[in-house]
Structure formats: structure tokens, C-alpha cells
Design a protein around this motif. Sequence first.
Motif, PDB file in Angstrom:
ATOM      1  N   ASP A 101      -4.839  41.854 -13.358  1.00  0.00           N
ATOM      2  CA  ASP A 101      -4.136  42.669 -13.674  1.00  0.00           C
ATOM      3  C   ASP A 101      -4.224  42.686 -15.334  1.00  0.00           C
ATOM      4  OD1 ASP A 101      -2.170  44.540 -14.721  1.00  0.00           O
ATOM      5  OD2 ASP A 101      -0.528  43.351 -13.747  1.00  0.00           O
ATOM      6  N   ARG A 102      -5.049  43.513 -15.891  1.00  0.00           N
ATOM      7  CA  ARG A 102      -5.216  43.345 -17.412  1.00  0.00           C
ATOM      8  C   ARG A 102      -4.484  44.704 -18.231  1.00  0.00           C
ATOM      9  NH1 ARG A 102     -10.312  41.143 -19.329  1.00  0.00           N
ATOM     10  NH2 ARG A 102     -10.548  43.273 -20.252  1.00  0.00           N
ATOM     11  N   GLN A 103      -3.848  44.273 -19.164  1.00  0.00           N
ATOM     12  CA  GLN A 103      -3.212  45.371 -19.978  1.00  0.00           C
ATOM     13  C   GLN A 103      -3.590  45.417 -21.369  1.00  0.00           C
ATOM     14  OE1 GLN A 103       0.495  44.010 -19.152  1.00  0.00           O
ATOM     15  NE2 GLN A 103       0.765  43.674 -21.095  1.00  0.00           N
ATOM     16  N   PHE A 135     -14.872  33.122 -17.302  1.00  0.00           N
ATOM     17  CA  PHE A 135     -15.542  33.287 -16.090  1.00  0.00           C
ATOM     18  C   PHE A 135     -14.740  33.075 -14.963  1.00  0.00           C
ATOM     19  CE2 PHE A 135     -18.171  31.766 -19.609  1.00  0.00           C
ATOM     20  CZ  PHE A 135     -19.287  32.349 -19.384  1.00  0.00           C
ATOM     21  N   ARG A 136     -15.078  33.636 -13.791  1.00  0.00           N
ATOM     22  CA  ARG A 136     -14.327  33.727 -12.596  1.00  0.00           C
ATOM     23  C   ARG A 136     -15.115  33.655 -11.303  1.00  0.00           C
ATOM     24  NH1 ARG A 136     -10.499  37.941 -15.052  1.00  0.00           N
ATOM     25  NH2 ARG A 136     -10.814  37.610 -16.966  1.00  0.00           N
ATOM     26  N   LYS A 137     -14.391  33.314 -10.417  1.00  0.00           N
ATOM     27  CA  LYS A 137     -15.058  33.401  -9.201  1.00  0.00           C
ATOM     28  C   LYS A 137     -14.622  34.500  -8.033  1.00  0.00           C
ATOM     29  CE  LYS A 137     -17.924  31.638  -5.551  1.00  0.00           C
ATOM     30  NZ  LYS A 137     -19.219  31.550  -5.837  1.00  0.00           N
ATOM     31  N   VAL A 146     -16.638  39.758 -20.685  1.00  0.00           N
ATOM     32  CA  VAL A 146     -16.748  39.748 -21.959  1.00  0.00           C
ATOM     33  C   VAL A 146     -15.955  40.481 -22.880  1.00  0.00           C
ATOM     34  CG1 VAL A 146     -18.435  39.150 -23.906  1.00  0.00           C
ATOM     35  CG2 VAL A 146     -19.252  38.767 -21.465  1.00  0.00           C
ATOM     36  N   ASN A 147     -15.138  39.946 -23.746  1.00  0.00           N
ATOM     37  CA  ASN A 147     -14.409  41.042 -24.527  1.00  0.00           C
ATOM     38  C   ASN A 147     -14.852  40.784 -25.708  1.00  0.00           C
ATOM     39  OD1 ASN A 147     -12.746  41.768 -22.486  1.00  0.00           O
ATOM     40  ND2 ASN A 147     -11.313  39.909 -22.530  1.00  0.00           N
ATOM     41  N   PHE A 148     -14.752  41.788 -26.647  1.00  0.00           N
ATOM     42  CA  PHE A 148     -14.999  41.648 -28.156  1.00  0.00           C
ATOM     43  C   PHE A 148     -13.607  42.379 -28.813  1.00  0.00           C
ATOM     44  CE2 PHE A 148     -16.200  42.537 -32.388  1.00  0.00           C
ATOM     45  CZ  PHE A 148     -16.701  41.379 -32.844  1.00  0.00           C
ATOM     46  N   TYR A 149     -13.074  41.592 -29.547  1.00  0.00           N
ATOM     47  CA  TYR A 149     -11.788  41.834 -30.559  1.00  0.00           C
ATOM     48  C   TYR A 149     -12.488  42.066 -31.763  1.00  0.00           C
ATOM     49  CZ  TYR A 149      -9.378  39.639 -26.314  1.00  0.00           C
ATOM     50  OH  TYR A 149      -8.816  39.307 -25.170  1.00  0.00           O
ATOM     51  N   MET A 150     -11.931  43.061 -32.078  1.00  0.00           N
ATOM     52  CA  MET A 150     -12.007  43.207 -33.727  1.00  0.00           C
ATOM     53  C   MET A 150     -10.824  42.756 -34.289  1.00  0.00           C
ATOM     54  SD  MET A 150     -14.107  46.630 -34.396  1.00  0.00           S
ATOM     55  CE  MET A 150     -14.136  47.505 -32.721  1.00  0.00           C
ATOM     56  N   PHE A 174       0.733  34.066 -16.661  1.00  0.00           N
ATOM     57  CA  PHE A 174       0.689  35.330 -17.551  1.00  0.00           C
ATOM     58  C   PHE A 174      -0.129  35.083 -18.803  1.00  0.00           C
ATOM     59  CE2 PHE A 174       3.622  36.829 -14.605  1.00  0.00           C
ATOM     60  CZ  PHE A 174       3.274  38.214 -14.492  1.00  0.00           C
ATOM     61  N   HIS A 175      -0.862  35.607 -19.189  1.00  0.00           N
ATOM     62  CA  HIS A 175      -1.456  35.206 -20.585  1.00  0.00           C
ATOM     63  C   HIS A 175      -1.866  36.605 -21.383  1.00  0.00           C
ATOM     64  CE1 HIS A 175      -4.633  35.747 -17.597  1.00  0.00           C
ATOM     65  NE2 HIS A 175      -5.577  35.888 -18.702  1.00  0.00           N
ATOM     66  N   GLY A 176      -1.999  36.484 -22.752  1.00  0.00           N
ATOM     67  CA  GLY A 176      -2.611  37.756 -23.480  1.00  0.00           C
ATOM     68  C   GLY A 176      -2.741  36.995 -24.803  1.00  0.00           C
ATOM     69  N   GLY A 209     -14.737  39.169 -35.895  1.00  0.00           N
ATOM     70  CA  GLY A 209     -13.868  39.494 -34.787  1.00  0.00           C
ATOM     71  C   GLY A 209     -14.082  38.291 -33.970  1.00  0.00           C
ATOM     72  N   ARG A 210     -13.727  38.620 -32.612  1.00  0.00           N
ATOM     73  CA  ARG A 210     -13.862  37.572 -31.593  1.00  0.00           C
ATOM     74  C   ARG A 210     -14.504  37.729 -30.412  1.00  0.00           C
ATOM     75  NH1 ARG A 210      -9.639  36.278 -27.677  1.00  0.00           N
ATOM     76  NH2 ARG A 210      -9.838  33.963 -26.831  1.00  0.00           N
ATOM     77  N   LEU A 211     -15.223  37.103 -29.842  1.00  0.00           N
ATOM     78  CA  LEU A 211     -15.717  37.130 -28.691  1.00  0.00           C
ATOM     79  C   LEU A 211     -15.192  36.402 -27.656  1.00  0.00           C
ATOM     80  CD1 LEU A 211     -18.319  38.702 -27.396  1.00  0.00           C
ATOM     81  CD2 LEU A 211     -19.526  36.570 -27.749  1.00  0.00           C
TER      82      LEU A 211
HETATM   83  O1  AKG Z   1      -9.156  37.083 -24.934  1.00  0.00           O
HETATM   84  C1  AKG Z   1      -8.493  36.140 -24.114  1.00  0.00           C
HETATM   85  O2  AKG Z   1      -8.467  34.974 -24.693  1.00  0.00           O
HETATM   86  C2  AKG Z   1      -8.315  36.569 -22.887  1.00  0.00           C
HETATM   87  C3  AKG Z   1      -9.116  37.482 -22.099  1.00  0.00           C
HETATM   88  C4  AKG Z   1      -8.332  37.697 -20.746  1.00  0.00           C
HETATM   89  O3  AKG Z   1      -7.217  37.360 -20.478  1.00  0.00           O
HETATM   90  C5  AKG Z   1      -9.428  38.688 -19.920  1.00  0.00           C
HETATM   91  O4  AKG Z   1     -10.075  39.066 -20.264  1.00  0.00           O
HETATM   92  O5  AKG Z   1      -8.492  38.738 -18.665  1.00  0.00           O
END
Ligand code: AKG
Length: 539
Positions: free
Chosen positions: A80-82, A536-538, A435-439, A506-508, A530-532
Motif C-alpha cells: 500500500d503505497r501512497q 527488494f522484496r519477495k 526503484v524510486n527516484f525522488y527529486m 508503516f514507513h514513508g 535527487g535520491r534513488l
Molecule cells: O524511498 C524509500 O526509502 C521508501 C520507498 C518505499 O517505501 C517503497 O517504495 O515502498
Amino acid sequence: MLPPSSCRTIRPYLCRFSSNACYSREIPVRYCSSNSKMGPGKNAVPNPSGSCSRPSISERSHESQKNNQMYIKKQPTAHDRQTTAFGEKGFSKNGGDEQAMQSLASRGIQSVQSESSNVQNCDYEAEYPPLSVNMGCSSKGMNLGRRKSEIDLGSKRRKEGTGSPELAGLKIGNIGSPCEEISLPMQFGKKAMNSGRRKTRIDLGSEQKKGDIRSPELEGLNISNIASPCDELSLPTKFGKRATHREKSPSGRSQSRNLASTKSSNCSDESVKVDRFYICNHRIREFDGHNDSINESNWQNRMEMDATLEGNEHRVLRSGMVLLKHYIALPDQIKIVETCHNLGKGPGGFYRPGYKDGAKLHLHMMCLGLNWDPQTRKYSKEHPVDCCEPPDIPNHFSLLVQGALQEAHALIKKDLRGSNVEDTLPTMSPDICIVNFYMNSGRLGLHQDRDESRESIYKGLPVVSFSIGHSAEFLYGIDRNVDKAEKVLLESGDVLIFGGESRLVFHGVPSIVPDTAPKALLAETGMHPGRLNLTFRKF
Ligand SMILES: O=C(O)CCC(=O)C(=O)O
Ligand SMILES: [Fe+2]
């Protein structure tokens, strides 16, 4: 089912957060404990309904229905990502899944019941008009030596620009909407095993989040980053292979509800408009792993210096949650950035996820192994936008994950005194990487990662998260309450692991800290400031 006596009604929640101004109704909520020894005391996990997350569109409309006395409203498998929600949320009904309940209870995962509906109104703003290119699945050549998995496919693709019948009558932002959630294991709240340090608490109230309605994410960025490099535009639209559709999971199991199974009609379109995104702004050379300016010994020196500073040693944040500071050496960080750039610039690559109503996440995303669709919150082999299969997870990524898990085990062992480290933090071999890229203005609201298979979540198979580039404030906590969340700083090279009892933490990411990326990293890779982040998940 839990005895009614194990629940209690608490005061209504008002969920308001962020620039996306997502509000929930005030809804009476009940605390419940599935574990009699816990009772409804401080360890009972609040799980208010009316919370905000990233629900599938169909879930959104279902959320308006009255919830009854279910302990788990919805299958507890949704990741559940928001995007902006820093509030609370509640369970979704799962149709009386007694088995799931028992499984959660046996792992000490509490569940709650809610008494009311879960509808929210979320406003959002479009951050910038997208540039588009026509793309086909031409990235296959970049997907070095990967095996095509036989899995079921075909999540429902959104039709860009069309109205959403499912959303009729609902005003929903890209995040925060009615949602399901799973409460955390009972020992949440227990102090970290080697908690020599004080946990920082942060206050990111609504006032601060208003600041997020600031400039578009193009701020400070070379516009060429977005869908303009000529190598992309020259790609043929029909090149490459579209996702195949088989009713089988990556592990050969029968199809899970979290694995999308419906072939999307949109994916038969030969020309798909995709807002491409490039994390680096120039063609980068092949990485040779040997560069004097960024060699391993320099990195070691840096790590030794850092180790003397408070907060820069590896530590167990809570049971099953480990932070490895500066674990990934700079050459590996560079290699990761370059690999992500190469994989992410083509079909199946980075895009800015959003909903068909126009709301966008505050980051760009690419998936490896399996695609995760923020609209459906399901995994499939099909990219939600261009329908292409995702690249496989490169082997060197997986090796780093294994190494990090071993390091975490070594750390945990110091405190365990004979207990089995695998019970605290199971080993995991990833088949998904988001993979998330945050500006600089990127962020991600509090959420649980729970779209993986039920088995994976019940076993507590960890999420392993790499941070590269700018530092990020990272919040985690027992519920979606930013005021109660703990905060750590995730810096370039850090690895954060959460599994076992912390699997559903919960995290964000409330904010990125500008100008904190290692200079050599930016210089070597041409990565945009920015931040990459790779999780990783199963499945
Ligand atoms: O950027 C992060 O550290 C968290 C990313 C995250 O929680 C996700 O992709 O589900
Ligand atoms: Fe997450």
C-alpha cells in the motif's frame, strides 16, 4: 474471531495531510487485539478506518460500503503505497478470511475491526504537464541475460485521459484514499535491541506538509531529463516483446490475488504514450569498476570517519528492522545508478505513476522482476503504462541484498543470545525490486508494503531498501501517524531492512535533503540531484 471484549472504541480520527489535502471522515474506530496477553492496552495497534493509502480503483468504490465486524477487512497482501498521506487508515474487509486472521495472530500480528465506512476526499494538484514519446517494448536488449518468467499477466491498464466510472462520485487524490491495511506485530513499540541512541521524533503536521505544494519537481532540473534524449525518441514503437500472459506466478504457484490476472485491452495498442524519465542527464560510460577518484579505500576512509559520528553505525531499530549505515560502497552505488539508468530509460522503465484522474506520485518509478501498478496495487509482468515486461533484477543487485542480510544477521546475533536469527529476520531472495527516484521535492507518504504474497508477508520476508544520492528523512512507526513516527536519516549507501515483526511497519519519506549526495557519485554518473531508492522484496 476475537471476543468483543478485546476491542474498544476510540475517538474518531481526523486524517488530514499534506499538500494533497486528503481528509478522511471522522470515524469511530476500535482497537482490537488478537493476542489476549496484549489486550487493548498500549500495544494494541490502532487501525482507524478512513485512512489514506494507495488503493486500487475498484477498492476505492468499495470503500464507501459499510464495514461490519471484520477483523481483517481485506486480504492483507497489498503493498500500500501512497504519495502524500501522513495520516491513518483502516482495514478493509476481506470477506471473512479466518485463515488469514489466524495466520496473522500466530505471527503476533494484530488486527482490528472498524465500524464505519472509509471514504475519503482527496484533492491533488498536477505538478507539470507531461511530455510524451511513443514507445514500444524496445528495452529488451538492455535486459542483460534475463530469463523470462512465466507468470500471469495483464493488470487492467488505465486509459489515459478518460474518465473513470469507478471513481464517479469520489474525489480521490493519488494517495490517501480508502484503504486496507494490516496492523503491525505485537512487539512494535519495543525498544531497539541496541538502542543506545535516542530516537528522534519529528513533527510533520499539516502546516509543514503544506510546504510540499511547492514548485513542480522540475525545479532545478534540466528539462532534458524528461522524455527528450534522442536515443529514446529514435526507438521503434514495435521493437521488443510485449508482456506475455500466463496464469502462473513467478514461483510457479497458482495465481495469487495480488498478481494481476486480467489482460489489459490497452496493451494491445501499438503506440503507447509514455512520459519517459531519465535519472541521469548524459550518456554514461560503461562502468569498469576502477576509478581512482572513487576507489574502495577512499570509501573505507569515509566510512571510518563516519563511524565516529553518532548515528553512523549499523543498528537494530526494532525487532526485525536493521539499518546498515554506508553499507554500499561508492563504486557499487555508481554501478547501481548506471544500471538503473540503463534499464530505466527504455520501455518498462521509469515513469511517473499516477491515477487516471491526473494525480501523480511525487516520484518516478521503475520496477524490476515484476511490475507494481499503483492503480491496482498488484504485481504483474506488464508495465502499467507501456505494457512491457520489466527487466530482471541484475545479479549484482541480488548479491548486495544477500550480503546486507548477512550483515544484519550478524548484528542481530549479538543481541539474541542463542535464539535463531532467522526467526527475527528471515532470509529473502528477491524477485521484485521497486526503484524510486525522488527529486528534491519528492516524497512518499506513510504506508505499508503489503502487496506481496500472503506467504511472503506472513513469513516476514524482509524488504531490503537501498538509498543512493541525496539523504532522505525516513519515518517509521506502528501506525499511520506521523506525529508518533520515529525518524532516521537515510544517506547514500545506507541499507534499511525490515522483516519479521517489522515487515508491516508503516514507513514513508517526508522529505529529501538537498545537496547531500556524494559529489563523486553525481560527477561519475551524471545523476540528477535527487535520491534513488531500491526496495527488494519477495513476491
Ligand atoms: O524511498 C524509500 O526509502 C521508501 C520507498 C518505499 O517505501 C517503497 O517504495 O515502498
Ligand atoms: Fe514502502
